[in-house]
Write a protein that holds these residues in place. Structure first.
Motif: not given
Length: 176
Positions: A15-25
Motif C-alpha cells: 500500500g501507499l506510504s502512510g497506509a499503515g503497513k508497518t503499524t499493522l505488521a
C-alpha cells in the motif's frame, strides 16, 4: 506444520506510504508472539538501512529491493518462521514474483487501500509535501505509480478499520 509447531507463511503488506503497513505488521507480530508463534517483521527501516542501503527509489532499484526481500523472506520461511513484510511494493510483477517463489498456499497479500488523502495526513516526515513540491522524485502515489493488487487475499482500509480489527481479520485468514 514444522518443528516450531507452526506453518511458516509470508504475510505481505502492500500500500501507499502512510497506509499503515508497518503499524499493522508490528501489531500482527505482537499478537502472534502472544499466541506463541515465531514471526519476524521485514520493513523498509530494517532492510533499506542495511542490506539494501545501496539502492535508490528508481523503478529498477525498487524491483531489486523487493527481489532481495523475497530471498530473505524465503530463508526465514525455510527456518519455520512466519514472515511479515511491510513494503510499498508498487509493482504487481514484483508481488507476483513473491507469490510464485513462496507458493500461493503460504503467501498472503494484504492490500491496504487507505485513500491517498488519509495517507498524506499521516505523513510525519513530510514526504508527500516534498514530492508535491518536486523535492522528491519517484515518490509512489504522487510522481511514481502504484499498481493496485489484482487479487489481494485481504483488503483493508485503515481509515475505516481499527488496528485490532484489522489484525483479527488477518489472523482469521492466515490461520483459517
Amino acid at each position: 506444520m514444522n518443528k516450531n509447531k507452526q506453518t511458516p507463511r509470508l504475510v505481505w503488506f502492500t500500500g501507499l506510504s502512510g497506509a499503515g503497513k508497518t503499524t499493522l505488521a508490528n501489531a500482527l507480530h505482537k499478537k502472534l508472539s502472544e499466541q506463541g508463534f515465531s514471526s519476524y517483521v521485514l520493513d523498509g527501516d530494517n532492510i533499506r538501512c542495511g542490506i539494501n542501503r545501496d539502492l535508490s527509489f528508481s523503478p529498477q532499484d525498487r524491483s531489486e529491493n523487493i527481489r532481495r526481500v523475497i530471498e530473505i523472506a524465503s530463508l526465514f520461511l525455510d527456518a519455520g518462521i512466519i514472515v511479515i513484510t511491510a513494503f510499498i511494493s508498487p509493482y504487481e510483477k514484483d508481488r507476483q514474483k513473491a507469490k510464485n517463489k513462496i507458493g500461493k498456499a503460504n503467501f498472503i497479500e494484504v492490500y491496504l487501500s487507505t485513500p491517498l488523502d488519509v495517507c498524506e495526513s499521516r505523513d510525519v516526515k513530510n514526504l508527500y509535501k516534498k514530492a508535491r513540491s518536486g523535492e522528491i522524485t519517484d515518490f509512489t502515489g504522487i510522481n511514481a505509480p502504484y499498481e493496485v493488487p489484482i487479487s489481494a487475499d485481504i483488503k483493508i482500509d485503515t481509515s475505516n478499520l481499527s488496528i485490532e480489527k484489522s489484525v483479527d481479520k488477518i489472523l482469521k485468514r492466515v490461520f483459517k
